[in-house]
Design a protein around this motif. Structure first.
Motif, PDB file in Angstrom:
ATOM      1  N   VAL A  23       0.838  -1.201   0.000  1.00 34.59           N
ATOM      2  CA  VAL A  23       0.000   0.000   0.000  1.00 34.59           C
ATOM      3  C   VAL A  23       0.874   1.252   0.000  1.00 34.59           C
ATOM      4  O   VAL A  23       0.578   2.241  -0.682  1.00 34.59           O
ATOM      5  N   GLN A  26       2.286   2.060  -3.549  1.00 38.96           N
ATOM      6  CA  GLN A  26       1.377   2.461  -4.623  1.00 38.96           C
ATOM      7  C   GLN A  26       1.263   3.975  -4.725  1.00 38.96           C
ATOM      8  O   GLN A  26       1.404   4.699  -3.739  1.00 38.96           O
ATOM      9  N   LYS A  29      -4.032   8.841  -6.230  1.00 40.55           N
ATOM     10  CA  LYS A  29      -4.739   9.330  -7.418  1.00 40.55           C
ATOM     11  C   LYS A  29      -4.165  10.648  -7.907  1.00 40.55           C
ATOM     12  O   LYS A  29      -4.228  10.952  -9.083  1.00 40.55           O
ATOM     13  N   SER A  52       0.594   0.098 -11.288  1.00 44.87           N
ATOM     14  CA  SER A  52      -0.725   0.029 -10.659  1.00 44.87           C
ATOM     15  C   SER A  52      -1.310  -1.370 -10.765  1.00 44.87           C
ATOM     16  O   SER A  52      -1.874  -1.875  -9.814  1.00 44.87           O
ATOM     17  N   ASN A  53      -1.174  -2.018 -11.903  1.00 45.96           N
ATOM     18  CA  ASN A  53      -1.732  -3.361 -12.039  1.00 45.96           C
ATOM     19  C   ASN A  53      -0.973  -4.373 -11.185  1.00 45.96           C
ATOM     20  O   ASN A  53      -1.572  -5.181 -10.500  1.00 45.96           O
ATOM     21  N   LEU A  55       1.045  -3.862  -8.502  1.00 49.60           N
ATOM     22  CA  LEU A  55       0.942  -3.619  -7.065  1.00 49.60           C
ATOM     23  C   LEU A  55      -0.479  -3.850  -6.549  1.00 49.60           C
ATOM     24  O   LEU A  55      -0.663  -4.364  -5.442  1.00 49.60           O
ATOM     25  N   SER A  56      -1.478  -3.486  -7.322  1.00 54.59           N
ATOM     26  CA  SER A  56      -2.849  -3.692  -6.848  1.00 54.59           C
ATOM     27  C   SER A  56      -3.203  -5.177  -6.827  1.00 54.59           C
ATOM     28  O   SER A  56      -3.897  -5.634  -5.916  1.00 54.59           O
ATOM     29  N   ARG A  57      -2.716  -5.944  -7.817  1.00 53.91           N
ATOM     30  CA  ARG A  57      -2.959  -7.387  -7.784  1.00 53.91           C
ATOM     31  C   ARG A  57      -2.205  -8.040  -6.628  1.00 53.91           C
ATOM     32  O   ARG A  57      -2.732  -8.934  -5.967  1.00 53.91           O
ATOM     33  N   SER A  58      -0.981  -7.609  -6.390  1.00 49.10           N
ATOM     34  CA  SER A  58      -0.210  -8.158  -5.274  1.00 49.10           C
ATOM     35  C   SER A  58      -0.873  -7.832  -3.937  1.00 49.10           C
ATOM     36  O   SER A  58      -0.900  -8.671  -3.032  1.00 49.10           O
ATOM     37  N   THR A  59      -1.419  -6.632  -3.816  1.00 46.78           N
ATOM     38  CA  THR A  59      -2.124  -6.254  -2.591  1.00 46.78           C
ATOM     39  C   THR A  59      -3.370  -7.104  -2.402  1.00 46.78           C
ATOM     40  O   THR A  59      -3.679  -7.538  -1.282  1.00 46.78           O
ATOM     41  N   GLY A  60      -4.087  -7.357  -3.482  1.00 49.49           N
ATOM     42  CA  GLY A  60      -5.284  -8.203  -3.394  1.00 49.49           C
ATOM     43  C   GLY A  60      -4.950  -9.626  -2.982  1.00 49.49           C
ATOM     44  O   GLY A  60      -5.664 -10.229  -2.173  1.00 49.49           O
TER      45      GLY A  60
END
Length: 121
Positions: A23, A26, A29, A52-53, A55-60
């Protein structure tokens, strides 16, 4: 069972630390606005939009692991016996029950004489 419980706790802590790190890595906005005005931060390790793709997938994924570990701790942790409290170690003392004394009933002769002393209207 204790080894499994310890392993789940370790997985939960590692996934929590991974979520915190991901988090913080990342972009917010408003970060793209600074890049459009000439900031050099847009050319990062993964590119301007590639981070963004990833890091956001890794966070999920880390969040899913964290929730699965939390659920496992809730299921397997419920089988443990409570440790008890401070009051559980007190010695037991027996107390004699209190004796309740009821007042003696009034004699029947006194009740009838009290009724006869009343003046009729």
């Amino acid at each position: 069972m204790q080894t499994f419980f310890t392993l789940v706790v370790v997985v939960q802590v590692i996934s929590a630390l991974a979520i915190i790190a991901l988090v913080l890595l990342q972009h917010g906005k408003g970060a793209d606005m600074g890049a459009s005005f000439g900031s050099g931060a847009s050319g990062s390790l993964f590119g301007a939009t590639g981070s963004s793709n990833f890091l956001s997938r890794s966070t999920g994924i880390a969040a899913a692991i964290f929730f699965a570990a939390t659920l496992a701790l809730g299921v397997f942790g419920g089988e443990r016996k409570p440790a008890g409290g401070v009051m559980d170690n007190l010695p037991v003392t027996k107390v004699a029950p209190a004796v309740v004394q009821t007042p003696a009933p009034a004699p029947a002769a006194a009740a009838s004489s009290a009724q006869s002393n009343q003046i009729p209207k």
